[in-house]
Enzyme design. Structure first.
Site, PDB file in Angstrom:
ATOM      1  N   THR A   1      98.759  26.170  59.621  1.00 32.64           N
ATOM      2  CA  THR A   1      98.499  24.856  61.076  1.00 32.64           C
ATOM      3  C   THR A   1      97.606  25.137  62.411  1.00 32.64           C
ATOM      4  O   THR A   1      97.045  23.772  62.598  1.00 32.64           O
ATOM      5  CB  THR A   1      99.799  24.905  61.637  1.00 32.64           C
ATOM      6  OG1 THR A   1     100.048  26.281  62.024  1.00 32.64           O
ATOM      7  CG2 THR A   1     100.598  24.921  60.698  1.00 32.64           C
TER       8      THR A   1
ATOM      9  N   GLY B   1     106.708  25.025  66.390  1.00 37.48           N
ATOM     10  CA  GLY B   1     106.642  26.779  67.044  1.00 37.48           C
ATOM     11  C   GLY B   1     105.341  26.829  68.251  1.00 37.48           C
ATOM     12  O   GLY B   1     105.912  27.396  69.301  1.00 37.48           O
TER      13      GLY B   1
ATOM     14  N   PRO C   1      92.585  18.703  69.031  1.00 38.73           N
ATOM     15  CA  PRO C   1      92.494  17.871  68.596  1.00 38.73           C
ATOM     16  C   PRO C   1      91.554  18.398  67.316  1.00 38.73           C
ATOM     17  O   PRO C   1      92.465  16.813  66.103  1.00 38.73           O
ATOM     18  CB  PRO C   1      91.250  17.076  69.224  1.00 38.73           C
ATOM     19  CG  PRO C   1      91.296  17.493  70.113  1.00 38.73           C
ATOM     20  CD  PRO C   1      91.674  18.780  70.607  1.00 38.73           C
TER      21      PRO C   1
ATOM     22  N   THR D   1      92.907  20.415  65.041  1.00 37.36           N
ATOM     23  CA  THR D   1      93.601  21.140  63.821  1.00 37.36           C
ATOM     24  C   THR D   1      94.872  20.366  63.807  1.00 37.36           C
ATOM     25  O   THR D   1      95.708  20.776  62.746  1.00 37.36           O
ATOM     26  CB  THR D   1      93.901  22.977  64.324  1.00 37.36           C
ATOM     27  OG1 THR D   1      94.343  22.666  65.408  1.00 37.36           O
ATOM     28  CG2 THR D   1      92.920  23.985  63.530  1.00 37.36           C
TER      29      THR D   1
ATOM     30  N   GLN E   1      97.034  18.076  60.664  1.00 38.45           N
ATOM     31  CA  GLN E   1      98.177  18.750  60.548  1.00 38.45           C
ATOM     32  C   GLN E   1      98.222  17.460  59.908  1.00 38.45           C
ATOM     33  O   GLN E   1      99.346  16.975  59.635  1.00 38.45           O
ATOM     34  CB  GLN E   1      98.598  19.194  61.877  1.00 38.45           C
ATOM     35  CG  GLN E   1     100.115  19.785  61.354  1.00 38.45           C
ATOM     36  CD  GLN E   1     100.558  20.882  60.935  1.00 38.45           C
ATOM     37  OE1 GLN E   1      99.712  21.765  60.074  1.00 38.45           O
ATOM     38  NE2 GLN E   1     101.767  20.548  60.714  1.00 38.45           N
TER      39      GLN E   1
ATOM     40  N   LYS F   1     105.390  18.585  72.827  1.00 38.25           N
ATOM     41  CA  LYS F   1     105.628  18.358  72.315  1.00 38.25           C
ATOM     42  C   LYS F   1     105.947  18.899  70.333  1.00 38.25           C
ATOM     43  O   LYS F   1     107.219  19.586  70.375  1.00 38.25           O
ATOM     44  CB  LYS F   1     106.153  16.715  71.280  1.00 38.25           C
ATOM     45  CG  LYS F   1     106.801  16.136  73.284  1.00 38.25           C
ATOM     46  CD  LYS F   1     107.018  14.429  72.900  1.00 38.25           C
ATOM     47  CE  LYS F   1     108.319  13.662  73.800  1.00 38.25           C
ATOM     48  NZ  LYS F   1     107.659  12.695  74.131  1.00 38.25           N
ATOM     49  N   GLY F   2     105.000  18.497  69.740  1.00 35.34           N
ATOM     50  CA  GLY F   2     105.271  18.984  68.419  1.00 35.34           C
ATOM     51  C   GLY F   2     104.949  18.471  67.541  1.00 35.34           C
ATOM     52  O   GLY F   2     105.079  17.551  67.660  1.00 35.34           O
TER      53      GLY F   2
ATOM     54  N   GLU G   1     105.729  17.994  61.726  1.00 34.99           N
ATOM     55  CA  GLU G   1     105.993  17.499  60.871  1.00 34.99           C
ATOM     56  C   GLU G   1     106.498  15.850  60.869  1.00 34.99           C
ATOM     57  O   GLU G   1     106.247  14.919  59.561  1.00 34.99           O
ATOM     58  CB  GLU G   1     106.879  17.814  60.200  1.00 34.99           C
ATOM     59  CG  GLU G   1     107.595  19.340  59.857  1.00 34.99           C
ATOM     60  CD  GLU G   1     109.046  20.307  60.496  1.00 34.99           C
ATOM     61  OE1 GLU G   1     109.543  19.974  59.036  1.00 34.99           O
ATOM     62  OE2 GLU G   1     109.403  20.396  61.941  1.00 34.99           O
TER      63      GLU G   1
HETATM   64 MO1  MOS Z   1     109.753  22.857  58.206  1.00 31.25          MO
HETATM   65  S1  MOS Z   1     110.271  22.071  56.957  1.00 31.25           S
HETATM   66  O1  MOS Z   1     110.457  22.446  59.490  1.00 31.25           O
HETATM   67  O2  MOS Z   1     110.314  25.299  57.949  1.00 31.25           O
END
Ligand code: MOS
Length: 711
Positions: free
Chosen positions: A474, A515, A599, A601, A605, A667-668, A671
């Site tokens: 990531t 993370g 910005p 990476t 993502q 925030k993250g 996904e």
């Molecule tokens: Mo990811 S599916 O939150 O490891």
């Protein structure tokens, strides 16, 4: 770049400025070593043997001839393996998949279940011997048939309750002027990171040391300690470079356990690497889903009913929920708001987290249904969402910690050129292609978990950060470098981040999109304190000055709000009604996902997530064979996914959205890129052809059979 020259010119504002990966050069030159590449003296190699029946038990194994094969050191199976204890809770709040209780019983609960590990001097000898091992089974009838009409389903609570119901469904359905009632299905999908799962285990005076490829060594070390009844401090797991995980490397899996068992028996280091084919049954996957969505609305589009019910499968021995309705509980309010998760047990491997668990398939159903409702109401799909923008959490009643969905929608509308769109389907042609555009909204939880970090001011003017983070590709290592640099008021070149080592202390995984935010918090606190000590004139001794942090209290004190990242997804597709081929021509995603640390990476993502969406919308599908109970074509030739030629121009941008409760504003972004994007593509296919595809993937045969409404 440490030393006096850089010390003279501290750089401010590293966070937010584009920065190439600090480990990029190591990765492209091969200097960065992955789990299966790290040399060990006296290394032996284990090869797993998997069951060829879907249900029954192992009667016997013909180990004698295999033990006489060249280089073979041992064969471990249920008759001779060390005992382990899988009655524990993982640090991720779910019990382990019982598959980790390797070789403890003769029972076979699915095809591809590990029945033995053959250990030899070389990997080739181990493989040869493993393939020669004859296993005798007692076969029992299996059931692998997943469908929405199964009578044996049951509701299952997870980190969210299985059933959430507000308001009178029947009354609100009756009062609705417009109704959508549709069933959406998604297939079994597999994660397959580029780097297969691999671990080397070594016992050193009662201490278990594992070099592994995982998404967080804290949980893997904790699980191994519990399995082998060891003190937590007696296990060290390292995972320095990781070639992807996508959820499949969160937990202990068969290979780490097999390596640790064999290393104990042989008293030498043992490596076990999974093959692609083995990964299809051993590392988890996304369950297929059947989802029913009922929407009822007034003529102006205001929702009276939001009903979203999801069914997924799990294994015969372990509960797993793909929480598809999590998104519905956040995205839209309705007078009657009913959501539920049910599961059915089958003779298959246990599913697991896979990129945007719940939200990815759930948003396909919900955001497709919203598009169907917009069509029925004669409303623009963006306007429908604007009219249903909730002020507080629809289920929780809690305020949103910035919900900037509208800003994403408006910016996306402008950038994509949505205003010129004719909403009617089947109107646009480009030669043999029918063209269409679609959009959808997206959300993903923005969570944090406690972490510890240590930051050291070195005598040479550099800084060393130790945090038990995982960079699974990531760019987390780079992001943490920038975060530390800003907190230290130092240039990023003076900061050296070390991660992926359980000896560095407690930290959450590279998972749930939390993370970087969780680790970055701990790094910010430690680095900030260190900077204050240096500013007050502390002299750095030869061993350096180290400041440690632990965010447990701070994270627990975060205000209770609906905390999420949001996004607006747009897609343009071309559909060849002669061949059924769907091509995505362009995509745009606009996100409100907290402060963006790097910005470069971050874009990477998010583009990666949207690429997954193309794959999920058009290609991915693992097909289970009723007769054998196994997968058809369980390899990357049989399992189709988007390749370069399938991926068009993908544009990504974000709106300003710092999280007020996070020291860096993060925030993250892990996904959310995949969320909603599948629906945007499906909605575009409808706009092109006039046909709703409610079954993924939107394969050429399905497009052909459905045709187009303009004939
Ligand atoms: Mo990811 S599916 O939150 O490891």
């Amino acid at each position: 770049m440490t030393g006096a020259a850089s010390r003279a010119a501290p750089v401010r504002g590293a966070v937010g400025a584009p920065h190439t990966r600090v480990d990029g050069r190591d990765k492209v030159t091969g200097a960065a070593r992955y789990a299966a590449e790290i040399p060990f003296a006296e290394l032996a190699h284990g090869w797993l043997v998997l069951s060829t029946i879907a249900r029954g038990r192992v009667r016997s194994l013909d180990t004698a001839p295999v033990l006489r094969m060249p280089g073979v050191l041992t064969v471990l199976h249920h008759g001779n393996a060390p005992r382990v204890d899988n009655d524990y809770m993982t640090l991720l709040g779910v019990p382990p998949d019982p598959t980790v209780a390797l070789f403890q019983r003769d029972r076979v609960p699915y095809l591809g279940w590990p029945v033995a590990v053959v250990v030899a001097e070389t990997s080739e000898q181990a493989r040869e011997a493993a393939e020669a091992l004859v296993v005798h089974y007692e076969r029992q009838p299996h059931d692998v048939e997943f469908s929405g009409s199964r009578p044996d389903t049951y509701p299952l609570d997870t980190y969210e309750p299985a059933v959430v119901e507000k308001g009178d469904l029947a009354a609100q359905l009756a009062a609705s002027a417009v109704l959508v009632d549709a069933e959406y299905t998604t297939p079994e999908e597999h994660p397959h990171p580029m780097e297969p799962h691999a671990a080397t285990a070594r016992w050193d005076g009662g201490r278990l040391e594992v070099v592994d490829s995982n998404q967080g060594t804290a949980n893997v070390a904790s699980e191994l300690a519990k399995l082998f009844s060891l003190d937590a401090s007696a296990v060290r797991v390292r995972s320095e470079h990781v070639g992807g995980g996508f959820g499949s490397k969160e937990h202990v899996r068969a290979h780490q356990v097999a390596a640790a068992m064999a290393a104990a028996v042989l008293r030498r280091p043992v490596r076990v690497v999974l093959t692609r084919r083995q990964m299809f049954s051993l590392v988890g996957y996304r369950s297929p889903t059947v989802q029913r969505v009922r929407l009822g609305a007034d003529a102006d589009g205001r929702l009276r009913v939001l009903e979203h019910r999801s069914l997924n499968l799990t294994s015969s021995m372990h509960d797993w929920v793909e929480p598809c309705t999590q998104g519905a509980r956040v995205m839209y309010d309705a007078d009657a708001h009913h959501t539920s998760h049910r599961v059915v047990r089958l003779d298959v491997p246990t599913p697991t987290w896979m990129r945007a668990p719940g939200e990815a398939p759930g948003s396909f159903a919900l955001e497709s249904a919203l598009d169907e409702l917009a069509e029925k109401c004669g409303l623009d799909p963006i306007e429908l969402r604007v009219r249903n923008e909730p002020r507080v959490g629809p289920v929780s009643g809690l305020p949103f910690s910035p919900r900037r969905l509208l800003a994403c929608l408006r910016e996306g509308e402008r950038r994509f050129g949505w205003a010129d769109r004719d909403p009617r389907p089947c109107l646009r042609r480009d030669g043999r292609w029918l063209l269409g555009t679609g959009m959808a909204a997206a959300s993903f939880p923005a969570m944090a978990v406690p972490a510890t970090a240590a930051v050291t001011a070195e005598a040479d003017g550099g800084f060393t950060v130790r945090v038990n983070a995982a960079d699974i590709g990531t760019g987390a290592r780079t992001a943490l470098t920038l975060i530390a640099a800003d907190a230290l008021r130092a240039s990023p070149g003076r900061v050296h981040v070390r991660l992926g080592d359980s000896d560095f202390g407690q930290a959450g995984p590279a998972g749930a999109s939390m993370g970087t935010r969780s680790w970055g918090w701990a790094v910010t606190v430690a680095a900030g304190e260190l900077r204050e000590r240096l500013a007050s004139g502390a002299v750095v001794p030869p061993e350096g000055i180290t400041v440690r942090s632990d965010t447990a209290e701070a994270v627990r004190a975060i205000a209770r709000t609906e905390r999420h990242a949001f996004g607006a997804q747009f897609a343009e597709v071309a559909v060849d009604v002669g061949t059924g081929e769907v091509r995505v021509r362009r995509m745009l995603g606009v996100f409100a996902a907290g402060r963006i640390v790097n910005p470069l990476t971050a874009r990477n993502q998010l583009v990666g997530g949207m690429t997954w969406a193309i794959s999920m919308a058009l290609h991915e599908e693992a097909v289970r064979d009723r007769a054998t109970g196994g997968l058809v074509g369980a390899d990357l030739a049989g399992y189709h996914f988007a390749a370069h030629a399938d991926v068009p121009l993908i544009e990504v941008d974000w709106v300003d959205d710092p999280d007020p409760d996070d020291p860096v504003g993060i925030k993250g972004i892990g996904e959310i890129g995949i969320v909603g994007a599948v629906a945007a593509i499906a909605n575009a296919v409808w706009h092109a052809t006039g046909v709703r595809h409610r079954q993924l993937p939107i394969r050429p045969d399905r497009v052909l059979l459905a045709g187009a409404t303009d004939a």
